[in-house]
Design an enzyme around this catalytic site. Structure first.
Site, PDB file in Angstrom:
ATOM      1  N   SER A   7       0.839  -1.200   0.000  1.00 18.66           N
ATOM      2  CA  SER A   7       0.000   0.000   0.000  1.00 18.66           C
ATOM      3  C   SER A   7       0.867   1.241   0.000  1.00 18.66           C
ATOM      4  O   SER A   7       1.619   1.480   0.957  1.00 18.66           O
ATOM      5  CB  SER A   7      -0.904   0.016   1.230  1.00 18.66           C
ATOM      6  N   HIS A  32      -1.470  -1.223  -4.120  1.00 23.36           N
ATOM      7  CA  HIS A  32      -2.731  -0.847  -3.490  1.00 23.36           C
ATOM      8  C   HIS A  32      -2.771   0.660  -3.248  1.00 23.36           C
ATOM      9  O   HIS A  32      -1.842   1.226  -2.679  1.00 23.36           O
ATOM     10  CB  HIS A  32      -2.869  -1.597  -2.165  1.00 23.36           C
ATOM     11  N   ASP A  34      -4.945   3.591  -1.423  1.00 25.36           N
ATOM     12  CA  ASP A  34      -5.983   3.969  -0.469  1.00 25.36           C
ATOM     13  C   ASP A  34      -6.440   5.386  -0.780  1.00 25.36           C
ATOM     14  O   ASP A  34      -5.764   6.360  -0.451  1.00 25.36           O
ATOM     15  CB  ASP A  34      -5.443   3.888   0.960  1.00 25.36           C
ATOM     16  N   MET A  36      -8.808   8.463  -0.198  1.00 28.13           N
ATOM     17  CA  MET A  36      -9.629   9.031   0.871  1.00 28.13           C
ATOM     18  C   MET A  36      -9.978  10.481   0.568  1.00 28.13           C
ATOM     19  O   MET A  36      -9.138  11.228   0.058  1.00 28.13           O
ATOM     20  CB  MET A  36      -8.883   8.953   2.204  1.00 28.13           C
ATOM     21  N   HIS A  65      -8.741   1.334  -3.747  1.00 26.76           N
ATOM     22  CA  HIS A  65      -9.719   1.184  -2.662  1.00 26.76           C
ATOM     23  C   HIS A  65     -10.311   2.574  -2.413  1.00 26.76           C
ATOM     24  O   HIS A  65      -9.653   3.451  -1.881  1.00 26.76           O
ATOM     25  CB  HIS A  65      -9.006   0.630  -1.424  1.00 26.76           C
ATOM     26  N   MET A  67     -12.340   5.024  -0.537  1.00 28.84           N
ATOM     27  CA  MET A  67     -12.973   5.406   0.733  1.00 28.84           C
ATOM     28  C   MET A  67     -13.517   6.826   0.566  1.00 28.84           C
ATOM     29  O   MET A  67     -13.009   7.781   1.166  1.00 28.84           O
ATOM     30  CB  MET A  67     -11.951   5.326   1.867  1.00 28.84           C
ATOM     31  N   MET A 136     -11.516  -5.205   5.974  1.00 31.11           N
ATOM     32  CA  MET A 136     -10.660  -4.295   6.724  1.00 31.11           C
ATOM     33  C   MET A 136     -10.359  -4.884   8.101  1.00 31.11           C
ATOM     34  O   MET A 136     -11.270  -5.270   8.839  1.00 31.11           O
ATOM     35  CB  MET A 136     -11.330  -2.934   6.874  1.00 31.11           C
ATOM     36  N   ASP A 174      -6.751  -5.975   4.602  1.00 28.24           N
ATOM     37  CA  ASP A 174      -5.953  -4.747   4.683  1.00 28.24           C
ATOM     38  C   ASP A 174      -6.008  -4.187   6.100  1.00 28.24           C
ATOM     39  O   ASP A 174      -7.088  -3.938   6.635  1.00 28.24           O
ATOM     40  CB  ASP A 174      -6.513  -3.715   3.692  1.00 28.24           C
TER      41      ASP A 174
END
Length: 222
Positions: A7, A32, A34, A36, A65, A67, A136, A174
């Site tokens: 990540s 990966h 993340d 946000m 991913h 979020m 998660m 994750d």
């Protein structure tokens, strides 16, 4: 085959290109991302521009991913930028089937994400449609958190659900995965293991990636 997904949330962004090259040389299977937005989770990271820049120089799949709020608005942008896999949260997507179908229609693998406090039963119907589930094992929003121990039991239960409903679905985990627990998580049923600080906090990122990848390979031989 167990897949290792570093990540980049935990990477040194001043040396991001160098560190991505290091994890790829070390045997990483995916990267990966993340993503946000400061609304769904209390942090802001990066958008499709960063992913697009990396895609130009990266020969392994990119796993986004999301979020974020209003995912249907941004799914096409991330796939256009080069995301090969896109996962969205079941907690804030009221028309989850429509969003999953949107991801697939644009040519990416579709995944659904579930937070630590959300009942696994909410996944029962969506398992018929997704390519993977991201479980998660920390509360989303920040890197470097400690693995929630109960996540192992949730992972085992999720594996049973997947086997009963749609065995083709992969399970991604994750949060808080490090050298000391990666084998346990893999043996409990994880197919894709996301590792952030467990790789990027080490001085030799390439060597640490290789070490974790070798551990995953050994887990399949047992």
């Amino acid at each position: 085959m167990k897949l290792l997904a570093p990540s980049i949330l935990s990477a040194d962004f001043y040396r991001l290109g160098e560190q991505i090259e290091a994890v790829i040389k070390g045997g990483a299977d995916l990267l990966h991302f993340d993503v946000m937005d400061g609304h769904f989770v209390p942090n802001i990271t990066f958008g499709p521009v960063v992913l697009e820049s990396i895609k130009k120089h990266c020969n392994i799949p990119l796993d986004a991913h999301l979020m974020i709020e209003n995912v249907d608005k941004y799914i096409p942008e991330f796939i256009k930028a080069g995301a090969d896999m896109v996962s969205i949260h079941i907690e804030n997507n009221y028309h989850i089937h429509r969003s999953i179908e949107l991801i697939k229609s644009l040519g990416a693998k579709a995944g659904v994400v579930i937070n630590p406090g959300t009942p696994l039963s909410l996944l029962e119907e969506v398992l018929h449609y997704v390519d993977f589930v991201l479980l998660m094992s920390v509360n989303p929003g920040f890197g470097g958190q400690k693995f929630i121990p109960r996540s192992l039991e949730r992972l085992r239960r999720l594996k049973e659900m997947v086997n009963a409903i749609n065995p083709k679905v992969l399970i991604e985990v994750d949060g808080g995965i490090k050298e000391e627990n990666i084998l346990e998580v893999a043996r409990a049923g994880a197919d894709i293991l996301v590792v952030g600080s467990g790789i990027f906090a080490h001085q030799d990122v390439q060597a640490q990636t290789r070490k974790l990848k070798n551990l995953l390979i050994s887990s399949e031989a047992l």
